[in-house]
Design an enzyme around this catalytic site. Structure first.
Site, PDB file in Angstrom:
ATOM      1  N   HIS A  46       0.819  -1.206   0.000  1.00 43.17           N
ATOM      2  CA  HIS A  46       0.000   0.000   0.000  1.00 43.17           C
ATOM      3  C   HIS A  46       0.858   1.263   0.000  1.00 43.17           C
ATOM      4  O   HIS A  46       1.987   1.250   0.500  1.00 43.17           O
ATOM      5  CB  HIS A  46      -0.891   0.038   1.249  1.00 43.17           C
ATOM      6  CG  HIS A  46      -2.164  -0.722   1.095  1.00 43.17           C
ATOM      7  ND1 HIS A  46      -3.388  -0.189   1.443  1.00 43.17           N
ATOM      8  CD2 HIS A  46      -2.424  -1.958   0.639  1.00 43.17           C
ATOM      9  CE1 HIS A  46      -4.347  -1.076   1.209  1.00 43.17           C
ATOM     10  NE2 HIS A  46      -3.768  -2.162   0.717  1.00 43.17           N
ATOM     11  N   GLU A 115      -6.219  -0.530  -6.075  1.00 50.12           N
ATOM     12  CA  GLU A 115      -7.211   0.325  -5.438  1.00 50.12           C
ATOM     13  C   GLU A 115      -6.845   1.778  -5.681  1.00 50.12           C
ATOM     14  O   GLU A 115      -5.660   2.145  -5.648  1.00 50.12           O
ATOM     15  CB  GLU A 115      -7.267   0.084  -3.918  1.00 50.12           C
ATOM     16  CG  GLU A 115      -7.512  -1.335  -3.501  1.00 50.12           C
ATOM     17  CD  GLU A 115      -6.214  -2.051  -3.117  1.00 50.12           C
ATOM     18  OE1 GLU A 115      -5.184  -1.371  -2.935  1.00 50.12           O
ATOM     19  OE2 GLU A 115      -6.245  -3.277  -3.015  1.00 50.12           O
TER      20      GLU A 115
END
Length: 331
Positions: A46, A115
């Site tokens: 991330h 994402e």
């Protein structure tokens, strides 16, 4: 022979969550997981955490390099990396090859369509899902081509590669496991992947890969604490981002948006999906749902008291799961 190495027996992994811990703590947890008998460790990749309560988001690939040097036995799995916007696929090919060499072939590359939370930061926008799938499939093609050795050029719909060669390659390229959530991503993973990854225990996601004998990775969270109320509170505080499902998770751009979108999520809502407390039966039943859905590699996110989690895992939960699986596969 360890139970997980028996034919037909599932294997279990420990999920290193970059959103929850600094890199040194992640390394310490990996050492504990290997000592506790886990078969593999996964790591999230991330740029941002999901929620402000998670606090962290170190660079996963720096941690993977240290894991390759620090661990001896466990497989290392990126769960998952998006090779399309924040990273160019040629860079993913190079760094995955490096970790595979450093770990003596223990690395597995998990890839997904990503994402918005992580990919928008480089200022290239966030395309609709069908474009993201196109980009992912082209990226996988580039990665596999570069792993074959030699110089390569590519001019595709989404990417250009000019005379690139990866000089440091492992003896065998790592397998690529593709994240799936519905029919289109399943079809993509069947075409381009060596297996699949999912975050929902749905048999329709695993069935094509089980039929083909390909690995099926699933990930679930357990919140372990002697105080069940505290376990439930932590589960909501740290993991309520998942309540909206993947279509929400993939689209929101920042932690502040996830905070707003999940403000009304209650502890009891999260506890329906994440078993809380120290009841080994309750946790085993949660894992069994994934096994029944056809997953053969289960990665566990440990929330709550990690000392109690590792104690529960070694003394009760892993022996119970291995016993159930051995009985199910006995002739």
């Amino acid at each position: 022979m360890p139970a997980a190495e028996l034919p037909g027996m599932p294997s279990y992994g420990y999920s290193l969550m970059c959103e929850l811990y600094d890199p040194n703590e992640l390394l310490a947890q990996a050492a504990r997981a290997e000592a506790a008998g886990f078969d593999f460790v996964t790591i999230s990749d991330h740029f941002h955490p999901w929620l402000f309560s998670q606090h962290h988001s170190p660079y996963a690939w720096s941690v993977l390099g240290a894991l390759a040097a620090q661990t001896e036995r466990v497989e290392l799995v990126s769960l998952v990396t998006c090779p399309t916007i924040r990273y160019h696929p040629a860079i993913v090919a190079q760094k995955a090859a490096t970790v595979a060499v450093m770990s003596a072939g223990r690395f597995r590359l998990g890839l997904g369509a990503g994402e918005n939370l992580n990919e928008h930061v480089v200022g290239r926008g966030w395309p609709p899902v069908h474009i993201r799938h196109e980009m992912l499939e082209e990226a996988i093609e580039i990665i596999r081509t570069l792993w074959a050795g030699g110089y390569h050029a590519h001019q595709g719909k989404h990417y250009r590669v000019d005379d690139a060669r990866i000089f440091t390659l492992p003896d065998e390229p790592p397998p690529i496991y593709v994240a799936v959530s519905g029919p289109n991503s399943v079809a993509l993973a069947e075409r381009a992947g060596d297996g699949m990854v999912a975050i929902q225990p749905r048999a329709e996601l695993t069935r094509p890969f089980a039929d083909a004998g390909k690995p099926r990775y699933g990930q679930l969270a357990l919140s372990v604490d002697g105080d069940e109320a505290r376990a439930r509170r932590l589960a909501r505080e740290l993991f309520r981002f998942s309540a909206g499902g993947w279509k929400v998770q993939s689209e929101l751009p920042n932690p502040v948006n996830f905070e707003a979108a999940t403000a009304a999520v209650r502890e009891e809502d999260v506890a329906k999906e994440i078993p809380c407390g120290i009841d080994a039966d309750r946790h085993a039943e949660a894992v069994e749902r994934w096994l029944e859905a056809g997953f053969d590699r289960i990665a566990i996110v440990a929330l709550g008291n990690l000392d109690r989690f590792f104690e529960l895992w070694k003394q009760e939960l892993r022996p119970r799961l291995d016993s159930l699986s051995a009985a199910a596969t006995a002739p």
